[in-house]
Enzyme design. Structure first.
Site, PDB file in Angstrom:
ATOM      1  N   LYS A 286     -17.329  11.810   7.513  1.00  0.00           N
ATOM      2  CA  LYS A 286     -18.304  11.969   6.395  1.00  0.00           C
ATOM      3  C   LYS A 286     -17.490  11.950   5.425  1.00  0.00           C
ATOM      4  O   LYS A 286     -16.722  13.059   5.114  1.00  0.00           O
ATOM      5  CB  LYS A 286     -18.936  13.224   6.977  1.00  0.00           C
ATOM      6  CG  LYS A 286     -20.305  14.067   6.407  1.00  0.00           C
ATOM      7  CD  LYS A 286     -20.706  14.864   6.769  1.00  0.00           C
ATOM      8  CE  LYS A 286     -21.548  15.335   5.269  1.00  0.00           C
ATOM      9  NZ  LYS A 286     -22.584  16.643   6.025  1.00  0.00           N
TER      10      LYS A 286
ATOM     11  N   ASP B 207     -22.023  17.163   9.841  1.00  0.00           N
ATOM     12  CA  ASP B 207     -20.814  17.743   9.546  1.00  0.00           C
ATOM     13  C   ASP B 207     -19.443  17.124  10.408  1.00  0.00           C
ATOM     14  O   ASP B 207     -18.214  16.800   9.673  1.00  0.00           O
ATOM     15  CB  ASP B 207     -20.518  18.936   8.900  1.00  0.00           C
ATOM     16  CG  ASP B 207     -21.734  19.568   8.262  1.00  0.00           C
ATOM     17  OD1 ASP B 207     -22.650  18.894   7.448  1.00  0.00           O
ATOM     18  OD2 ASP B 207     -22.386  21.014   7.882  1.00  0.00           O
TER      19      ASP B 207
HETATM   20  N1  ASP Z   1     -24.948  21.576   8.518  1.00  0.00           N
HETATM   21  C1  ASP Z   1     -25.683  20.265   9.075  1.00  0.00           C
HETATM   22  C2  ASP Z   1     -24.825  20.313  10.579  1.00  0.00           C
HETATM   23  O1  ASP Z   1     -24.135  19.566  10.901  1.00  0.00           O
HETATM   24  C3  ASP Z   1     -25.757  19.070   8.508  1.00  0.00           C
HETATM   25  C4  ASP Z   1     -26.734  17.985   9.274  1.00  0.00           C
HETATM   26  O2  ASP Z   1     -26.996  17.885  10.292  1.00  0.00           O
HETATM   27  O3  ASP Z   1     -26.839  16.534   8.855  1.00  0.00           O
HETATM   28  O4  ASP Z   1     -25.041  20.726  11.913  1.00  0.00           O
END
Ligand code: ASP
Length: 462
Positions: free
Chosen positions: A263, A185
């Site tokens: 992203k 993220d």
């Molecule tokens: N919510 C997670 C993060 O950014 C998503 C991921 O790792 O793809 O830590």
């Protein structure tokens, strides 16, 4: 198992069904429904999920939800309590292979499913990593170190600074390359922070993550990790880069500049894209194919410039029509020293904000303009309004992405209080965050999986 555990997470109609057919969590079952039959293992249900479905792990590894009121029968075939621990294995050492250091910070790449909540929790363990991706041993000698174990929304200045220092230390110790496992993220924020804090690296510094955790058949973790490790160990691309899934199928990854990447999709595995330029190249388990030659090269020495500072009183403001000046006022009143605006079009905000921007200038707050369009440059000379805004002291940040400008402003203000010096730092490109021009083939989100495009990148850019 306790009474609560045998039906873990199930409530209402779904619990009634489990009781009716006398089956429990971890039962191997054959389920008959009005829509067909399924065989699998009953998984614990997330406590926050609905009470209408029973979740089965099929032999294929996929999880499905079966609607309780379609179930006409369940036969228990056995019982198999799943052990979701990946076996730990010692990483083999081969002196002919490069030495790569992998720093873990958390995110899905370091996660397994937590069957209490049904959510993914960070659980980084180096041995587990090798246990699940043994191909890594064909690429390098891997040493791992867990720096943090957080989802990436919890990464911030403290972690950026800590990671930059650890990178400096590892380079001083003579590693041949560095991989950083990170949640996806905010990976582009950290990539930008490291691009500024770690300069003139003699070795590749490659960030990697995954959108789907490694217990899922569609996980991108293994491919991403193999490709990132390849870049770190074998390539001569000594920059802070992001290596993530390219096309929609498991073919190859794209390698992006740490300051030009973003992203761009919340769930697709092909989420990371270079903005306003062409990716550095493509990477598959078979090799690295750069699309361009203008990257910084690997060196033999161990010197690197670490400038790990960050002023936390910096904010980013995403302009929206009818925004009121109190947004800017409150930042000024709360002692913020820098504001990055993501403006409309070429870099605009509405007239009612002008007095607040004037006040920001008077109070010595550094205000920079970027564009919400992401592609293209801020151009404040085109319309009168742009000129007016510049007249209020707002500085156009060229084609820096809004998040990158935010990170750079925090980094610049961490170094000096002199706003002229801040301006010099902001507008002097360090790591391609500002480029001289955006090529026409840099205006693409669809950057992978189309062979003519890949061929084009090869032909035109090299
Ligand atoms: N919510 C997670 C993060 O950014 C998503 C991921 O790792 O793809 O830590």
């Amino acid at each position: 198992m306790t009474g609560a555990d045998i039906h873990k997470g199930y409530r209402g109609p779904s619990l009634d069904i489990l009781r009716k057919f006398d089956v429990k969590v971890w039962s191997e079952v054959s389920v008959t429904t009005t829509r067909g039959n399924f065989e699998g293992i009953i998984l614990p249900r997330s406590e926050t999920a609905d009470d209408l479905h029973i979740v089965l792990k099929l032999d294929t590894g996929y999880n499905i939800g079966v609607t309780a009121d379609t179930i006409t029968g369940i036969e228990e075939l056995g019982y198999r309590r799943a052990a979701y621990k990946i076996p730990e294995k010692d990483f083999p050492y081969d002196e002919t292979r490069p030495n790569v250091k992998l720093f873990g910070t958390g995110g899905t790449i370091a996660s397994r499913l937590d069957y209490r909540t049904g959510a993914v929790v960070p659980a980084f363990s180096p041995g587990e990593l090798y246990g699940s991706v043994p191909e890594l041993a064909d690429i390098c000698n891997l040493e791992t170190e867990k720096l943090y174990g957080v989802f990436s929304e919890n990464m911030g200045p403290e972690q950026w600074i800590g990671t930059a220092r650890q990178i400096g230390k590892a380079i001083g110790e003579g590693v041949d390359g560095i991989v950083i496992g990170h949640g996806t993220d905010t990976m582009h924020h950290t990539a930008a922070a490291l691009s500024f804090m770690v300069q003139n690296s003699p070795v590749p510094i490659v960030m990697v993550g995954s959108q789907r955790s490694s217990d899922r058949p569609s996980s991108d973790a293994a491919l991403n990790l193999i490709c990132a490790t390849k870049v770190a160990g074998e390539s001569d691309i000594a920059e802070v880069t992001v290596c993530m899934f390219g096309p929609t199928s498991d073919q190859y990854c794209l390698l992006h500049h740490g300051t030009r990447v973003r992203k761009m999709h919340s769930s697709s595995r092909s989420a990371f894209r270079t903005i306003g330029d062409v990716p550095i190249g493509k990477v598959s388990p078979d090799g690295i194919e750069p699309f361009r030659t203008d990257y910084r090269r690997r060196r033999d020495d161990k010197s690197v410039d670490i400038n790990a500072v960050f002023e936390e009183k910096v904010s980013i403001v995403y302009y929206y029509p009818n925004m009121k000046p109190d947004i800017i006022d409150s930042l000024i009143d709360n002692g913020y020293r820098g504001i990055v605006i993501a403006g409309t079009g070429l870099g605009h905000v509405n007239k009612p904000l002008y007095p607040a921007l004037e006040k920001a200038r008077e109070k010595g707050v550094a205000v920079y303009m970027t564009v919400q369009t992401l592609w293209g440059y801020v151009q404040m000379y085109v319309y009168d309004t742009g000129r007016d805004i510049m007249g209020l002291g707002v500085i156009p940040a060229e084609n820096m992405l809004p998040e990158v400008a935010y990170i750079k402003l925090g980094w610049a203000l961490g170094q000096t209080t002199d706003l002229e010096e801040v301006r010099r730092i902001m507008l002097t490109p360090v790591a391609d965050e500002i480029t001289e021009r955006e090529p026409h083939d840099g205006y693409l989100v669809f950057q992978a999986g189309v062979s003519w495009l890949t061929d084009h990148f090869h032909r035109v850019r090299r």
